[in-house]
Design an enzyme around this catalytic site. Structure first.
Site, PDB file in Angstrom:
ATOM      1  N   GLY A  11       0.827  -1.220   0.000  1.00 47.57           N
ATOM      2  CA  GLY A  11       0.000   0.000   0.000  1.00 47.57           C
ATOM      3  C   GLY A  11       0.849   1.252   0.000  1.00 47.57           C
ATOM      4  O   GLY A  11       0.468   2.273   0.579  1.00 47.57           O
ATOM      5  N   ALA A  12       2.010   1.183  -0.663  1.00 46.71           N
ATOM      6  CA  ALA A  12       2.958   2.301  -0.600  1.00 46.71           C
ATOM      7  C   ALA A  12       2.791   3.290  -1.750  1.00 46.71           C
ATOM      8  O   ALA A  12       3.570   4.222  -1.890  1.00 46.71           O
ATOM      9  CB  ALA A  12       4.393   1.777  -0.562  1.00 46.71           C
ATOM     10  N   ARG A  14       0.546   5.494  -2.081  1.00 43.52           N
ATOM     11  CA  ARG A  14       0.117   6.821  -1.573  1.00 43.52           C
ATOM     12  C   ARG A  14      -0.039   6.751  -0.049  1.00 43.52           C
ATOM     13  O   ARG A  14       0.151   5.691   0.547  1.00 43.52           O
ATOM     14  CB  ARG A  14      -1.198   7.234  -2.231  1.00 43.52           C
ATOM     15  CG  ARG A  14      -2.356   6.267  -1.968  1.00 43.52           C
ATOM     16  CD  ARG A  14      -3.567   6.643  -2.830  1.00 43.52           C
ATOM     17  NE  ARG A  14      -4.589   5.610  -2.794  1.00 43.52           N
ATOM     18  CZ  ARG A  14      -5.665   5.649  -2.026  1.00 43.52           C
ATOM     19  NH1 ARG A  14      -5.850   6.649  -1.202  1.00 43.52           N
ATOM     20  NH2 ARG A  14      -6.563   4.684  -2.076  1.00 43.52           N
ATOM     21  N   VAL A  63      -3.123  -7.709  -1.978  1.00 41.92           N
ATOM     22  CA  VAL A  63      -2.545  -8.430  -0.834  1.00 41.92           C
ATOM     23  C   VAL A  63      -3.473  -9.507  -0.275  1.00 41.92           C
ATOM     24  O   VAL A  63      -3.030 -10.392   0.445  1.00 41.92           O
ATOM     25  CB  VAL A  63      -2.110  -7.475   0.312  1.00 41.92           C
ATOM     26  CG1 VAL A  63      -0.979  -6.570  -0.117  1.00 41.92           C
ATOM     27  CG2 VAL A  63      -3.279  -6.687   0.878  1.00 41.92           C
ATOM     28  N   ASN A  89       1.217  -2.418   5.326  1.00 37.74           N
ATOM     29  CA  ASN A  89       0.518  -1.143   5.504  1.00 37.74           C
ATOM     30  C   ASN A  89      -0.820  -1.084   4.753  1.00 37.74           C
ATOM     31  O   ASN A  89      -1.703  -0.331   5.138  1.00 37.74           O
ATOM     32  CB  ASN A  89       1.449  -0.009   5.030  1.00 37.74           C
ATOM     33  CG  ASN A  89       0.704   1.281   4.791  1.00 37.74           C
ATOM     34  OD1 ASN A  89       0.406   2.036   5.722  1.00 37.74           O
ATOM     35  ND2 ASN A  89       0.343   1.551   3.534  1.00 37.74           N
ATOM     36  N   TYR A 154     -13.404  -3.166  10.569  1.00 39.84           N
ATOM     37  CA  TYR A 154     -12.069  -2.538  10.608  1.00 39.84           C
ATOM     38  C   TYR A 154     -11.394  -2.782  11.967  1.00 39.84           C
ATOM     39  O   TYR A 154     -10.221  -3.184  12.030  1.00 39.84           O
ATOM     40  CB  TYR A 154     -12.232  -1.043  10.338  1.00 39.84           C
ATOM     41  CG  TYR A 154     -10.942  -0.267  10.240  1.00 39.84           C
ATOM     42  CD1 TYR A 154     -10.147  -0.349   9.099  1.00 39.84           C
ATOM     43  CD2 TYR A 154     -10.533   0.572  11.271  1.00 39.84           C
ATOM     44  CE1 TYR A 154      -8.962   0.383   9.001  1.00 39.84           C
ATOM     45  CE2 TYR A 154      -9.356   1.302  11.173  1.00 39.84           C
ATOM     46  CZ  TYR A 154      -8.578   1.215  10.042  1.00 39.84           C
ATOM     47  OH  TYR A 154      -7.414   1.932   9.953  1.00 39.84           O
ATOM     48  N   LYS A 158      -7.936  -4.842  12.720  1.00 38.40           N
ATOM     49  CA  LYS A 158      -6.765  -4.195  13.322  1.00 38.40           C
ATOM     50  C   LYS A 158      -6.394  -4.843  14.659  1.00 38.40           C
ATOM     51  O   LYS A 158      -5.221  -4.889  15.035  1.00 38.40           O
ATOM     52  CB  LYS A 158      -7.023  -2.690  13.484  1.00 38.40           C
ATOM     53  CG  LYS A 158      -7.180  -1.961  12.147  1.00 38.40           C
ATOM     54  CD  LYS A 158      -5.935  -2.101  11.283  1.00 38.40           C
ATOM     55  CE  LYS A 158      -5.998  -1.310   9.999  1.00 38.40           C
ATOM     56  NZ  LYS A 158      -4.769  -1.458   9.179  1.00 38.40           N
ATOM     57  N   ILE A 187      -4.698  10.236  11.400  1.00 36.58           N
ATOM     58  CA  ILE A 187      -3.582  10.788  10.631  1.00 36.58           C
ATOM     59  C   ILE A 187      -4.140  11.480   9.389  1.00 36.58           C
ATOM     60  O   ILE A 187      -5.086  10.975   8.777  1.00 36.58           O
ATOM     61  CB  ILE A 187      -2.624   9.641  10.200  1.00 36.58           C
ATOM     62  CG1 ILE A 187      -2.193   8.793  11.419  1.00 36.58           C
ATOM     63  CG2 ILE A 187      -1.416  10.182   9.446  1.00 36.58           C
ATOM     64  CD1 ILE A 187      -1.473   9.541  12.517  1.00 36.58           C
TER      65      ILE A 187
HETATM   66  P1  NAP Z   1      -4.861   5.159   1.992  1.00 36.98           P
HETATM   67  O1  NAP Z   1      -4.396   6.557   1.737  1.00 36.98           O
HETATM   68  O2  NAP Z   1      -6.240   4.766   1.631  1.00 36.98           O
HETATM   69  O3  NAP Z   1      -3.818   4.155   1.303  1.00 36.98           O
HETATM   70  C1  NAP Z   1      -4.012   2.777   1.376  1.00 36.98           C
HETATM   71  C2  NAP Z   1      -3.081   2.110   0.385  1.00 36.98           C
HETATM   72  O4  NAP Z   1      -3.347   0.689   0.432  1.00 36.98           O
HETATM   73  C3  NAP Z   1      -3.352   2.570  -1.050  1.00 36.98           C
HETATM   74  O5  NAP Z   1      -2.114   2.722  -1.724  1.00 36.98           O
HETATM   75  C4  NAP Z   1      -4.159   1.412  -1.627  1.00 36.98           C
HETATM   76  O6  NAP Z   1      -3.985   1.205  -3.005  1.00 36.98           O
HETATM   77  C5  NAP Z   1      -3.539   0.228  -0.894  1.00 36.98           C
HETATM   78  N1  NAP Z   1      -4.418  -0.939  -0.965  1.00 36.98           N
HETATM   79  C6  NAP Z   1      -5.737  -0.991  -0.696  1.00 36.98           C
HETATM   80  N2  NAP Z   1      -6.202  -2.232  -0.908  1.00 36.98           N
HETATM   81  C7  NAP Z   1      -5.152  -2.974  -1.324  1.00 36.98           C
HETATM   82  C8  NAP Z   1      -5.002  -4.333  -1.713  1.00 36.98           C
HETATM   83  N3  NAP Z   1      -6.030  -5.177  -1.712  1.00 36.98           N
HETATM   84  N4  NAP Z   1      -3.768  -4.771  -2.080  1.00 36.98           N
HETATM   85  C9  NAP Z   1      -2.711  -3.910  -2.105  1.00 36.98           C
HETATM   86  N5  NAP Z   1      -2.805  -2.628  -1.743  1.00 36.98           N
HETATM   87  C10 NAP Z   1      -4.004  -2.156  -1.366  1.00 36.98           C
HETATM   88  O7  NAP Z   1      -4.719   4.790   3.538  1.00 36.98           O
HETATM   89  P2  NAP Z   1      -3.769   5.383   4.680  1.00 36.98           P
HETATM   90  O8  NAP Z   1      -4.550   6.357   5.444  1.00 36.98           O
HETATM   91  O9  NAP Z   1      -2.449   5.761   4.112  1.00 36.98           O
HETATM   92  O10 NAP Z   1      -3.632   4.087   5.595  1.00 36.98           O
HETATM   93  C11 NAP Z   1      -2.521   3.205   5.552  1.00 36.98           C
HETATM   94  C12 NAP Z   1      -2.664   2.186   6.693  1.00 36.98           C
HETATM   95  O11 NAP Z   1      -2.732   2.885   7.938  1.00 36.98           O
HETATM   96  C13 NAP Z   1      -3.935   1.361   6.588  1.00 36.98           C
HETATM   97  O12 NAP Z   1      -3.671   0.033   7.014  1.00 36.98           O
HETATM   98  C14 NAP Z   1      -4.871   2.050   7.573  1.00 36.98           C
HETATM   99  O13 NAP Z   1      -5.849   1.178   8.075  1.00 36.98           O
HETATM  100  C15 NAP Z   1      -3.891   2.483   8.645  1.00 36.98           C
HETATM  101  N6  NAP Z   1      -4.388   3.573   9.483  1.00 36.98           N
HETATM  102  C16 NAP Z   1      -4.666   4.806   8.951  1.00 36.98           C
HETATM  103  C17 NAP Z   1      -5.131   5.810   9.792  1.00 36.98           C
HETATM  104  C18 NAP Z   1      -5.435   7.196   9.275  1.00 36.98           C
HETATM  105  O14 NAP Z   1      -5.867   8.025  10.059  1.00 36.98           O
HETATM  106  N7  NAP Z   1      -5.228   7.488   8.010  1.00 36.98           N
HETATM  107  C19 NAP Z   1      -5.325   5.551  11.141  1.00 36.98           C
HETATM  108  C20 NAP Z   1      -5.032   4.300  11.646  1.00 36.98           C
HETATM  109  C21 NAP Z   1      -4.549   3.311  10.804  1.00 36.98           C
HETATM  110  P3  NAP Z   1      -4.869   1.996  -4.107  1.00 36.98           P
HETATM  111  O15 NAP Z   1      -4.239   3.325  -4.255  1.00 36.98           O
HETATM  112  O16 NAP Z   1      -4.736   1.135  -5.300  1.00 36.98           O
HETATM  113  O17 NAP Z   1      -6.270   2.046  -3.571  1.00 36.98           O
END
Ligand code: NAP
Length: 246
Positions: A11-12, A14, A63, A89, A154, A158, A187
């Protein structure tokens, strides 16, 4: 470890994952980006990584697909020779109150967020065991510790990551493989941009440090957990949440 390391970050393309990949690249680590969409969508991330002077390659892979993750891990080992660091991630949300949540909402989130970690760990650890070295960090969430209305799928995924991490720490410790989790609070990313100003104001009241975190705050925690300074740390859940859950 003095040798140049190789990190696989899921998930890198973005968000938090892109910042983690960039932060590790600045530490002179080669990067395998594993993401769902076509490479074009991660163009900016790949260009930034290349500008760090490391080798960075993009692999499109879901994944949650067991056999696709096996194939992609084999390809990465072929291309880079090894995998020292795995950062799980990739994650999604599909929020609804349990009353309205259907089976597909549950399965999709559990398959990507939790089974995705299992798939990667399952295929990467044999290579780490051979090298007697490995650093695994999985991105959980404070929601996995505290629960959250509207996020049964979710939160369960987690919380599952935490049980998985502690078990992997116990099973692989003797092979010099550590496994830790980072639990972010709220975040600033696309995930939280979708919130209304009213929702954000309500959130600030829950956070002692009074602000949303930055993707760099999470990347800094990952950088520490994969560094030699953290060599004796395994099985922990590091909360990076501005004190939201104490
Ligand atoms: P995001 O901006 O939505 O990015 C998620 C990334 O994961 C995207 O690059 C997406 O790809 C990829 N992805 C989604 N489904 C996938 C799959 N089946 N196989 C491979 N890649 C996949 O999310 P984020 O906010 O950066 O979050 C990253 C991690 O941190 C997640 O695990 C999230 O649950 C966790 N987290 C985030 C927050 C927050 O506040 N943002 C808080 C707690 C935990 P595409 O671009 O192709 O969709």
């Amino acid at each position: 470890m003095n040798e140049k390391r190789v990190a696989l970050v899921t998930g890198a393309g973005r968000g938090i994952g892109a910042t983690i990949a960039l932060t590790l690249a600045k530490e002179n680590t080669d990067i395998a980006v594993v993401d769902y969409a076509a490479e074009e969508s991660a163009k900016e991330t790949m260009e930034t990584l290349a500008a760090c002077g490391v080798t960075a390659r993009y692999y499109a892979c879901d994944v949650s697909d067991f056999s696709a993750t096996k194939t992609v891990v084999e390809q990465i080992v072929k291309d880079f020779g090894k995998i020292d660091i795995l950062v799980n991630n990739a994650g999604i949300t599909a929020d609804k109150l349990l009353m309205r949540m259907d089976e597909s909402d549950w399965d999709r989130v559990l398959n990507i967020n939790l089974k995705g970690c299992f798939n990667m760990i399952k295929h990467v650890t044999p290579h780490m065991m051979r090298k007697r070295y490995g650093r695994i960090v999985s991105i959980s969430s404070v929601v996995g510790l505290m629960g959250n209305a509207g996020q049964a799928n979710y939160a369960a995924s987690k919380a599952g990551i935490i049980g998985l991490t502690k078990t992997v720490a116990k099973e692989f410790g003797a092979r010099n493989i550590t496994a830790n989790a980072v639990a972010p609070g709220f975040i600033k990313t696309a995930m939280t941009d979708a919130l209304t100003e009213e929702q954000k104001q309500a959130m600030y009241k829950l956070i002692p440090l009074g602000a949303l975190g930055e993707t760099q705050d999470i990347a800094n925690a990952v950088k520490f957990l994969v560094s030699d300074d953290a060599r004796y740390i395994t099985g922990v859940v590091l909360k990076v949440d501005g004190g939201m859950y104490i």
